[in-house]
Write an enzyme that holds these catalytic residues in place. Structure first.
Site, PDB file in Angstrom:
ATOM      1  N   HIS A  91     -21.266  -1.927   1.669  1.00 33.83           N
ATOM      2  CA  HIS A  91     -21.061  -1.845   0.219  1.00 33.83           C
ATOM      3  C   HIS A  91     -21.526  -0.481  -0.302  1.00 33.83           C
ATOM      4  O   HIS A  91     -20.890   0.100  -1.191  1.00 33.83           O
ATOM      5  CB  HIS A  91     -21.806  -2.971  -0.506  1.00 33.83           C
ATOM      6  CG  HIS A  91     -21.385  -4.345  -0.080  1.00 33.83           C
ATOM      7  ND1 HIS A  91     -22.014  -5.486  -0.520  1.00 33.83           N
ATOM      8  CD2 HIS A  91     -20.380  -4.758   0.742  1.00 33.83           C
ATOM      9  CE1 HIS A  91     -21.435  -6.552   0.021  1.00 33.83           C
ATOM     10  NE2 HIS A  91     -20.449  -6.133   0.794  1.00 33.83           N
ATOM     11  N   GLU A 131     -27.874  -8.224  -4.427  1.00 34.46           N
ATOM     12  CA  GLU A 131     -27.179  -7.401  -3.427  1.00 34.46           C
ATOM     13  C   GLU A 131     -26.315  -6.345  -4.108  1.00 34.46           C
ATOM     14  O   GLU A 131     -25.579  -6.642  -5.056  1.00 34.46           O
ATOM     15  CB  GLU A 131     -26.308  -8.300  -2.529  1.00 34.46           C
ATOM     16  CG  GLU A 131     -25.583  -7.513  -1.439  1.00 34.46           C
ATOM     17  CD  GLU A 131     -24.826  -8.405  -0.461  1.00 34.46           C
ATOM     18  OE1 GLU A 131     -24.915  -9.651  -0.572  1.00 34.46           O
ATOM     19  OE2 GLU A 131     -24.136  -7.836   0.402  1.00 34.46           O
ATOM     20  N   HIS A 142     -15.925  -5.316   6.144  1.00 34.46           N
ATOM     21  CA  HIS A 142     -16.936  -5.106   7.172  1.00 34.46           C
ATOM     22  C   HIS A 142     -16.314  -4.847   8.546  1.00 34.46           C
ATOM     23  O   HIS A 142     -15.204  -5.295   8.827  1.00 34.46           O
ATOM     24  CB  HIS A 142     -17.847  -6.332   7.273  1.00 34.46           C
ATOM     25  CG  HIS A 142     -18.639  -6.596   6.023  1.00 34.46           C
ATOM     26  ND1 HIS A 142     -19.564  -7.605   5.923  1.00 34.46           N
ATOM     27  CD2 HIS A 142     -18.650  -5.973   4.817  1.00 34.46           C
ATOM     28  CE1 HIS A 142     -20.106  -7.588   4.712  1.00 34.46           C
ATOM     29  NE2 HIS A 142     -19.553  -6.622   4.018  1.00 34.46           N
ATOM     30  N   ARG A 155     -17.976 -22.756  -0.121  1.00 32.87           N
ATOM     31  CA  ARG A 155     -16.659 -22.816  -0.765  1.00 32.87           C
ATOM     32  C   ARG A 155     -16.542 -23.918  -1.812  1.00 32.87           C
ATOM     33  O   ARG A 155     -15.546 -24.018  -2.499  1.00 32.87           O
ATOM     34  CB  ARG A 155     -15.565 -23.017   0.290  1.00 32.87           C
ATOM     35  CG  ARG A 155     -15.402 -21.808   1.193  1.00 32.87           C
ATOM     36  CD  ARG A 155     -14.275 -22.012   2.179  1.00 32.87           C
ATOM     37  NE  ARG A 155     -14.299 -20.973   3.200  1.00 32.87           N
ATOM     38  CZ  ARG A 155     -15.012 -21.053   4.315  1.00 32.87           C
ATOM     39  NH1 ARG A 155     -15.742 -22.126   4.570  1.00 32.87           N
ATOM     40  NH2 ARG A 155     -14.992 -20.074   5.192  1.00 32.87           N
ATOM     41  N   ASP A 209     -14.542  -3.594   0.170  1.00 33.00           N
ATOM     42  CA  ASP A 209     -15.574  -4.268   0.944  1.00 33.00           C
ATOM     43  C   ASP A 209     -14.931  -4.883   2.175  1.00 33.00           C
ATOM     44  O   ASP A 209     -14.440  -5.995   2.132  1.00 33.00           O
ATOM     45  CB  ASP A 209     -16.182  -5.351   0.020  1.00 33.00           C
ATOM     46  CG  ASP A 209     -17.219  -6.208   0.726  1.00 33.00           C
ATOM     47  OD1 ASP A 209     -17.622  -5.872   1.854  1.00 33.00           O
ATOM     48  OD2 ASP A 209     -17.614  -7.234   0.141  1.00 33.00           O
ATOM     49  N   HIS A 217     -25.023 -12.001  -5.337  1.00 37.59           N
ATOM     50  CA  HIS A 217     -24.231 -10.905  -5.902  1.00 37.59           C
ATOM     51  C   HIS A 217     -24.385 -10.969  -7.426  1.00 37.59           C
ATOM     52  O   HIS A 217     -24.358 -12.061  -7.999  1.00 37.59           O
ATOM     53  CB  HIS A 217     -22.757 -11.060  -5.534  1.00 37.59           C
ATOM     54  CG  HIS A 217     -22.485 -10.939  -4.069  1.00 37.59           C
ATOM     55  ND1 HIS A 217     -21.221 -10.815  -3.557  1.00 37.59           N
ATOM     56  CD2 HIS A 217     -23.310 -10.914  -2.994  1.00 37.59           C
ATOM     57  CE1 HIS A 217     -21.278 -10.727  -2.232  1.00 37.59           C
ATOM     58  NE2 HIS A 217     -22.525 -10.788  -1.867  1.00 37.59           N
ATOM     59  N   HIS A 221     -28.133 -16.608   1.716  1.00 36.85           N
ATOM     60  CA  HIS A 221     -27.145 -15.950   0.858  1.00 36.85           C
ATOM     61  C   HIS A 221     -26.552 -17.004  -0.074  1.00 36.85           C
ATOM     62  O   HIS A 221     -26.015 -18.004   0.389  1.00 36.85           O
ATOM     63  CB  HIS A 221     -26.054 -15.334   1.736  1.00 36.85           C
ATOM     64  CG  HIS A 221     -25.168 -14.347   1.020  1.00 36.85           C
ATOM     65  ND1 HIS A 221     -24.495 -14.661  -0.133  1.00 36.85           N
ATOM     66  CD2 HIS A 221     -24.853 -13.060   1.300  1.00 36.85           C
ATOM     67  CE1 HIS A 221     -23.793 -13.602  -0.528  1.00 36.85           C
ATOM     68  NE2 HIS A 221     -24.008 -12.607   0.326  1.00 36.85           N
ATOM     69  N   HIS A 266     -28.270  -5.660   4.608  1.00 38.48           N
ATOM     70  CA  HIS A 266     -27.157  -6.172   5.388  1.00 38.48           C
ATOM     71  C   HIS A 266     -26.614  -4.983   6.162  1.00 38.48           C
ATOM     72  O   HIS A 266     -26.176  -4.000   5.544  1.00 38.48           O
ATOM     73  CB  HIS A 266     -26.075  -6.764   4.487  1.00 38.48           C
ATOM     74  CG  HIS A 266     -26.480  -8.040   3.805  1.00 38.48           C
ATOM     75  ND1 HIS A 266     -25.764  -8.595   2.768  1.00 38.48           N
ATOM     76  CD2 HIS A 266     -27.521  -8.885   4.035  1.00 38.48           C
ATOM     77  CE1 HIS A 266     -26.359  -9.722   2.378  1.00 38.48           C
ATOM     78  NE2 HIS A 266     -27.427  -9.907   3.122  1.00 38.48           N
ATOM     79  N   GLU A 287     -23.565  -8.920   9.131  1.00 33.02           N
ATOM     80  CA  GLU A 287     -22.433  -9.710   8.636  1.00 33.02           C
ATOM     81  C   GLU A 287     -21.169  -9.108   9.246  1.00 33.02           C
ATOM     82  O   GLU A 287     -20.161  -8.919   8.576  1.00 33.02           O
ATOM     83  CB  GLU A 287     -22.364  -9.661   7.110  1.00 33.02           C
ATOM     84  CG  GLU A 287     -23.611 -10.187   6.423  1.00 33.02           C
ATOM     85  CD  GLU A 287     -23.602  -9.977   4.912  1.00 33.02           C
ATOM     86  OE1 GLU A 287     -23.963 -10.904   4.191  1.00 33.02           O
ATOM     87  OE2 GLU A 287     -23.232  -8.864   4.471  1.00 33.02           O
ATOM     88  N   ASP A 333     -26.573  -3.487   1.211  1.00 32.65           N
ATOM     89  CA  ASP A 333     -25.556  -3.713   2.233  1.00 32.65           C
ATOM     90  C   ASP A 333     -24.926  -2.354   2.541  1.00 32.65           C
ATOM     91  O   ASP A 333     -24.375  -1.700   1.645  1.00 32.65           O
ATOM     92  CB  ASP A 333     -24.520  -4.707   1.681  1.00 32.65           C
ATOM     93  CG  ASP A 333     -23.427  -5.052   2.686  1.00 32.65           C
ATOM     94  OD1 ASP A 333     -22.851  -4.120   3.276  1.00 32.65           O
ATOM     95  OD2 ASP A 333     -23.133  -6.247   2.852  1.00 32.65           O
ATOM     96  N   TYR A 367     -20.447 -17.739  -2.932  1.00 33.07           N
ATOM     97  CA  TYR A 367     -19.595 -16.774  -3.643  1.00 33.07           C
ATOM     98  C   TYR A 367     -18.987 -17.321  -4.935  1.00 33.07           C
ATOM     99  O   TYR A 367     -18.426 -16.578  -5.719  1.00 33.07           O
ATOM    100  CB  TYR A 367     -18.471 -16.290  -2.715  1.00 33.07           C
ATOM    101  CG  TYR A 367     -18.977 -15.535  -1.511  1.00 33.07           C
ATOM    102  CD1 TYR A 367     -19.701 -14.359  -1.671  1.00 33.07           C
ATOM    103  CD2 TYR A 367     -18.743 -15.997  -0.216  1.00 33.07           C
ATOM    104  CE1 TYR A 367     -20.172 -13.652  -0.578  1.00 33.07           C
ATOM    105  CE2 TYR A 367     -19.216 -15.298   0.887  1.00 33.07           C
ATOM    106  CZ  TYR A 367     -19.924 -14.126   0.707  1.00 33.07           C
ATOM    107  OH  TYR A 367     -20.392 -13.436   1.779  1.00 33.07           O
TER     108      TYR A 367
HETATM  109 ZN   LIG Z   1     -23.163 -10.688   0.095  1.00 32.63          ZN
HETATM  110 ZN   LIG Z   2     -23.660  -8.257   2.405  1.00 27.29          ZN
END
Ligand SMILES: [Zn+2]
Ligand SMILES: [Zn+2]
Length: 279
Positions: free
Chosen positions: A181, A144, A228, A37, A226, A109, A69, A213, A258, A178, A72
């Site tokens: 996704h 990804e 999960h 973050r 998206d 990503h 990973h 994923h 995930e 994924d 973000y």
């Molecule tokens: Zn991801």
């Molecule tokens: Zn993922």
């Protein structure tokens, strides 16, 4: 061999992550290399690095069973020059952390192009992959696939191919698929998981699937969302995952959960490992 496990926490110290995975019976796992973050974090200490390396050896994990990973905040396709540079700086830092932990692949990503043409966004994203690879010997990048909301790149095999084609370092770029996704972007992994993965393999050939994923989905096929869900509790359903883990092309690559309920991770790992082992 099947490398299956969740994306585990690096809270307190990154060197605690392998033990967290081991306690769940996982044969592989994912991590962030820093708090995802924030833009900057203090470097990994020599002590954390050597403890991480020792712990993965102790529990029998290999670099190819672990898929970090990237955070973000990184937007490789950003049209804003400052944000693109800032993203590059963070990506380089996370790439260096990955290699320092004796790992060789990082998941990212491809980013959102926000404005202007998609083609320009693809060029910016590929340029960042090249820059990071040029400056990080020994690293591979796993791009990804995405559900494709808004201007987010990477929601079709055509777009993943365009990203790869726009990059120079093609031998060190592959993909993470994924399942949530894929489903969100309109690939029906629920009713035809083999068909979807065969289509990927016939486009890219063998060796370009760097990881997967494994996530069920709360949202419908083609919703571009998206969200999960735990394995077997969503709209993809358990059978698709049991079919995927029997495939030869998912052997020896990280298969990361995930999924949303940590209390189910141990059962999810054991379900998938046992399904894969009787194939
Ligand atoms: Zn991801
Ligand atoms: Zn993922």
């Amino acid at each position: 061999m099947l490398y299956i496990g969740p994306h585990v926490s690096i809270a307190k110290d990154i060197s605690l992550a392998p033990e967290r995975a081991h306690e769940l019976g996982a044969t592989g796992f994912a991590i962030f290399t820093k708090n995802q973050r924030v833009w900057s974090a203090s470097p990994l200490s020599e002590e954390s690095i050597s403890s991480f390396r020792n712990t993965i050896m102790r529990y029998g994990y290999t670099p190819r069973s672990i898929l970090p990973h990237a955070g973000y905040l990184i937007n490789p396709a950003s049209p804003d020059k400052d944000l693109w540079e800032k993203s590059l700086g963070l990506f380089l830092d996370e790439a260096a952390r990955t290699v320092s932990l004796s790992l060789d692949t990082i998941n990212i990503h491809p980013g959102a192009y926000k404005e202007g043409s998609k083609e320009e966004g693809i060029k910016r994203s590929a340029a960042m992959m090249d820059e990071v690879l040029a400056r990080t010997p020994g690293l591979r990048i796993a791009i990804e696939n995405t559900a494709g909301a808004g201007t987010i790149l990477g929601s079709s095999f055509e777009e993943l191919d365009a990203l790869l084609s726009a990059a120079k370092e093609k031998d060190r770029i592959g993909f993470t698929l994924d399942t949530a996704h894929l489903f969100g972007s309109g690939y029906d992994v629920a009713s035809d998981p083999d068909g979807v993965l065969d289509a990927f393999a016939s486009r890219f050939g063998s060796g370009k699937l760097y990881g997967m994923h494994l996530n069920d989905s709360k949202v419908p096929l083609g919703s571009r969302k998206d969200r999960h869900e735990s394995i077997g509790k969503g709209l993809i359903g358990k059978d698709a995952f049991l079919a995927i883990v029997k495939r030869p092309d998912v052997q020896d690559i990280p298969l990361v959960l995930e999924t949303i309920d940590e209390s189910l991770w141990k059962d999810e790992v054991s379900l998938l490992l046992s399904a894969g082992s009787d194939s």
